[in-house]
Design a protein around this motif. Structure first.
Motif, PDB file in Angstrom:
ATOM      1  N   LEU A 238      27.924  43.026  12.587  1.00 54.78           N
ATOM      2  CA  LEU A 238      26.765  43.886  12.790  1.00 54.78           C
ATOM      3  C   LEU A 238      25.926  43.277  13.900  1.00 54.78           C
ATOM      4  O   LEU A 238      25.520  42.112  13.825  1.00 54.78           O
ATOM      5  CB  LEU A 238      25.924  43.997  11.508  1.00 54.78           C
ATOM      6  CG  LEU A 238      24.590  44.748  11.665  1.00 54.78           C
ATOM      7  CD1 LEU A 238      24.834  46.216  12.036  1.00 54.78           C
ATOM      8  CD2 LEU A 238      23.754  44.654  10.392  1.00 54.78           C
ATOM      9  N   ILE A 239      25.653  44.065  14.935  1.00 55.00           N
ATOM     10  CA  ILE A 239      24.869  43.602  16.081  1.00 55.00           C
ATOM     11  C   ILE A 239      23.457  44.143  15.964  1.00 55.00           C
ATOM     12  O   ILE A 239      23.251  45.359  15.882  1.00 55.00           O
ATOM     13  CB  ILE A 239      25.498  44.072  17.404  1.00 55.00           C
ATOM     14  CG1 ILE A 239      26.922  43.534  17.534  1.00 55.00           C
ATOM     15  CG2 ILE A 239      24.647  43.640  18.588  1.00 55.00           C
ATOM     16  CD1 ILE A 239      27.713  44.186  18.645  1.00 55.00           C
TER      17      ILE A 239
ATOM     18  N   LYS B 262      26.664  47.084  24.809  1.00 56.30           N
ATOM     19  CA  LYS B 262      27.372  46.164  25.702  1.00 56.30           C
ATOM     20  C   LYS B 262      28.016  45.017  24.910  1.00 56.30           C
ATOM     21  O   LYS B 262      29.182  44.677  25.119  1.00 56.30           O
ATOM     22  CB  LYS B 262      26.397  45.588  26.742  1.00 56.30           C
ATOM     23  CG  LYS B 262      26.997  44.531  27.674  1.00 56.30           C
ATOM     24  CD  LYS B 262      28.072  45.105  28.564  1.00 56.30           C
ATOM     25  CE  LYS B 262      28.573  44.066  29.559  1.00 56.30           C
ATOM     26  NZ  LYS B 262      29.697  44.567  30.373  1.00 56.30           N
ATOM     27  N   LEU B 263      27.269  44.437  23.981  1.00 56.89           N
ATOM     28  CA  LEU B 263      27.798  43.348  23.169  1.00 56.89           C
ATOM     29  C   LEU B 263      28.932  43.843  22.269  1.00 56.89           C
ATOM     30  O   LEU B 263      29.926  43.141  22.059  1.00 56.89           O
ATOM     31  CB  LEU B 263      26.675  42.733  22.333  1.00 56.89           C
ATOM     32  CG  LEU B 263      26.990  41.454  21.558  1.00 56.89           C
ATOM     33  CD1 LEU B 263      27.623  40.395  22.455  1.00 56.89           C
ATOM     34  CD2 LEU B 263      25.728  40.902  20.895  1.00 56.89           C
ATOM     35  N   LYS B 264      28.801  45.046  21.757  1.00 60.47           N
ATOM     36  CA  LYS B 264      29.848  45.652  20.928  1.00 60.47           C
ATOM     37  C   LYS B 264      31.158  45.741  21.718  1.00 60.47           C
ATOM     38  O   LYS B 264      32.234  45.370  21.214  1.00 60.47           O
ATOM     39  CB  LYS B 264      29.395  47.050  20.493  1.00 60.47           C
ATOM     40  CG  LYS B 264      30.484  47.911  19.850  1.00 60.47           C
ATOM     41  CD  LYS B 264      29.932  49.307  19.569  1.00 60.47           C
ATOM     42  CE  LYS B 264      31.028  50.285  19.205  1.00 60.47           C
ATOM     43  NZ  LYS B 264      31.616  50.032  17.875  1.00 60.47           N
ATOM     44  N   LYS B 265      31.082  46.216  22.958  1.00 65.07           N
ATOM     45  CA  LYS B 265      32.288  46.357  23.780  1.00 65.07           C
ATOM     46  C   LYS B 265      32.952  45.003  24.028  1.00 65.07           C
ATOM     47  O   LYS B 265      34.177  44.885  23.975  1.00 65.07           O
ATOM     48  CB  LYS B 265      31.934  47.023  25.117  1.00 65.07           C
ATOM     49  CG  LYS B 265      31.548  48.489  24.986  1.00 65.07           C
ATOM     50  CD  LYS B 265      31.170  49.083  26.337  1.00 65.07           C
ATOM     51  CE  LYS B 265      30.793  50.551  26.210  1.00 65.07           C
ATOM     52  NZ  LYS B 265      30.368  51.120  27.518  1.00 65.07           N
ATOM     53  N   GLU B 266      32.126  43.978  24.311  1.00 67.68           N
ATOM     54  CA  GLU B 266      32.679  42.654  24.592  1.00 67.68           C
ATOM     55  C   GLU B 266      33.356  42.065  23.352  1.00 67.68           C
ATOM     56  O   GLU B 266      34.416  41.438  23.453  1.00 67.68           O
ATOM     57  CB  GLU B 266      31.579  41.713  25.088  1.00 67.68           C
ATOM     58  CG  GLU B 266      30.998  42.074  26.440  1.00 67.68           C
ATOM     59  CD  GLU B 266      32.026  42.011  27.558  1.00 67.68           C
ATOM     60  OE1 GLU B 266      32.964  41.186  27.478  1.00 67.68           O
ATOM     61  OE2 GLU B 266      31.905  42.795  28.515  1.00 67.68           O
TER      62      GLU B 266
ATOM     63  N   GLY C  99      38.879  41.360  19.874  1.00 65.64           N
ATOM     64  CA  GLY C  99      39.553  41.561  18.597  1.00 65.64           C
ATOM     65  C   GLY C  99      38.674  41.746  17.383  1.00 65.64           C
ATOM     66  O   GLY C  99      39.188  41.891  16.266  1.00 65.64           O
ATOM     67  N   SER C 100      37.354  41.753  17.540  1.00 62.67           N
ATOM     68  CA  SER C 100      36.461  41.952  16.401  1.00 62.67           C
ATOM     69  C   SER C 100      36.031  43.408  16.318  1.00 62.67           C
ATOM     70  O   SER C 100      35.892  44.083  17.334  1.00 62.67           O
ATOM     71  CB  SER C 100      35.204  41.079  16.521  1.00 62.67           C
ATOM     72  OG  SER C 100      35.520  39.706  16.506  1.00 62.67           O
TER      73      SER C 100
ATOM     74  N   PRO D 194      38.972  34.222  22.374  1.00 60.83           N
ATOM     75  CA  PRO D 194      38.898  34.348  23.835  1.00 60.83           C
ATOM     76  C   PRO D 194      39.503  35.664  24.297  1.00 60.83           C
ATOM     77  O   PRO D 194      40.323  36.258  23.607  1.00 60.83           O
ATOM     78  CB  PRO D 194      39.726  33.154  24.334  1.00 60.83           C
ATOM     79  CG  PRO D 194      40.684  32.881  23.217  1.00 60.83           C
ATOM     80  CD  PRO D 194      39.949  33.199  21.954  1.00 60.83           C
ATOM     81  N   LEU D 195      39.053  36.113  25.435  1.00 59.33           N
ATOM     82  CA  LEU D 195      39.583  37.332  26.027  1.00 59.33           C
ATOM     83  C   LEU D 195      40.866  37.002  26.777  1.00 59.33           C
ATOM     84  O   LEU D 195      40.882  36.120  27.635  1.00 59.33           O
ATOM     85  CB  LEU D 195      38.558  37.953  26.979  1.00 59.33           C
ATOM     86  CG  LEU D 195      38.983  39.214  27.724  1.00 59.33           C
ATOM     87  CD1 LEU D 195      39.248  40.346  26.739  1.00 59.33           C
ATOM     88  CD2 LEU D 195      37.914  39.625  28.716  1.00 59.33           C
ATOM     89  N   VAL D 196      41.925  37.703  26.466  1.00 59.71           N
ATOM     90  CA  VAL D 196      43.198  37.490  27.140  1.00 59.71           C
ATOM     91  C   VAL D 196      43.281  38.448  28.314  1.00 59.71           C
ATOM     92  O   VAL D 196      43.250  39.669  28.145  1.00 59.71           O
ATOM     93  CB  VAL D 196      44.388  37.721  26.184  1.00 59.71           C
ATOM     94  CG1 VAL D 196      45.704  37.529  26.931  1.00 59.71           C
ATOM     95  CG2 VAL D 196      44.299  36.783  24.998  1.00 59.71           C
ATOM     96  N   ILE D 197      43.382  37.892  29.521  1.00 66.48           N
ATOM     97  CA  ILE D 197      43.459  38.690  30.741  1.00 66.48           C
ATOM     98  C   ILE D 197      44.926  38.821  31.136  1.00 66.48           C
ATOM     99  O   ILE D 197      45.623  37.832  31.352  1.00 66.48           O
ATOM    100  CB  ILE D 197      42.657  38.042  31.884  1.00 66.48           C
ATOM    101  CG1 ILE D 197      41.190  37.918  31.469  1.00 66.48           C
ATOM    102  CG2 ILE D 197      42.777  38.875  33.163  1.00 66.48           C
ATOM    103  CD1 ILE D 197      40.340  37.170  32.460  1.00 66.48           C
TER     104      ILE D 197
END
Length: 225
Positions: A39-40, A56-60, A65-66, A211-214
């Motif tokens: 919950l943000i 914006k935080l939701k998208k990140e 994966g959350s 971590p974000l996998v690019i």
């Protein structure tokens, strides 16, 4: 050593940003953490800034994966003039746990400070060899030029990550203090993007989100933009 690496990493990624990490604290009993459903909450009366920040935080977080839900979808059922009681907050927490939430990210402004700097003039002088007349010539505008000083505002924001896991006590996992410099001089979008990007970098470095996998260059370009 770890803190130094974190600061260097942030400096490399942030570049010219309106935000700066002042302090970061992580629960010493927690090594890594993977939030499942978050919950943000942006605690501000500015609804435009709040909504942009939360989305914006939701998208990140979703890219990492959350599952993330903004407070507009949950907390806005209460009248703006009504404060929530402790009993209501306990009921809300219980409902969040029942709905599968395990994490809350809460952000709020905790301080405002007015700053003043003088306009710097760089004439290529080596400060160690600068003479009195050089120094005086560079800064005598203090007497004659009202624009010699630059006034700006620094907002101190705090983002906290809380675990609301049913198998353990509600506990603080991480707290970060981030300074936002003169947000009135730039768009809400830029301020929000700078803040979220910095918060995400810190959470990744602290191993508190995945971590974000690019996968390719095109994805990288989209993330940078």
């Amino acid at each position: 050593m770890k803190k130094s690496i974190l600061i260097i990493t942030i400096a490399l990624f942030m570049g010219c940003s309106s935000t700066q990490l002042e302090e970061s604290w992580k629960n010493p009993d927690i090594d890594t953490y993977e939030p499942y459903k978050v919950l943000i909450v942006g605690l501000t009366s500015d609804e435009v800034a709040r909504q942009q920040f939360e989305v914006k935080l939701k998208k990140e977080l979703e890219l990492r994966g959350s599952e993330a839900i903004v407070s507009f979808d949950i907390l806005n059922h209460t009248s703006k003039t009504d404060k929530m009681s402790e009993a209501e907050l306990n009921a809300l927490e219980s409902q969040l746990i029942e709905d599968g939430f395990d994490t809350i990210l809460l952000t709020k402004i905790v301080g405002v400070e007015e700053k003043t700097t003088y306009r710097e003039t760089d004439n290529g002088y080596d400060e160690t060899t600068r003479k009195f007349k050089d120094e005086y010539l560079m800064h005598q505008d203090v007497f004659y030029n009202p624009d010699y000083y630059n006034n700006y505002t620094v907002y101190k924001a705090e983002t906290s990550m809380y675990c609301i896991c049913p198998t353990k006590d509600r506990e603080l996992i991480w707290k970060g203090y981030i300074n936002i410099t003169d947000p009135q001089s730039q768009s809400i979008e830029k301020t929000v993007n700078d803040y979220v990007r910095l918060a995400i970098i810190v959470l990744e470095e602290e191993h508190l989100i995945n971590p974000l996998v690019i996968h390719n260059v095109e994805t990288t370009e989209k993330i940078v933009q």
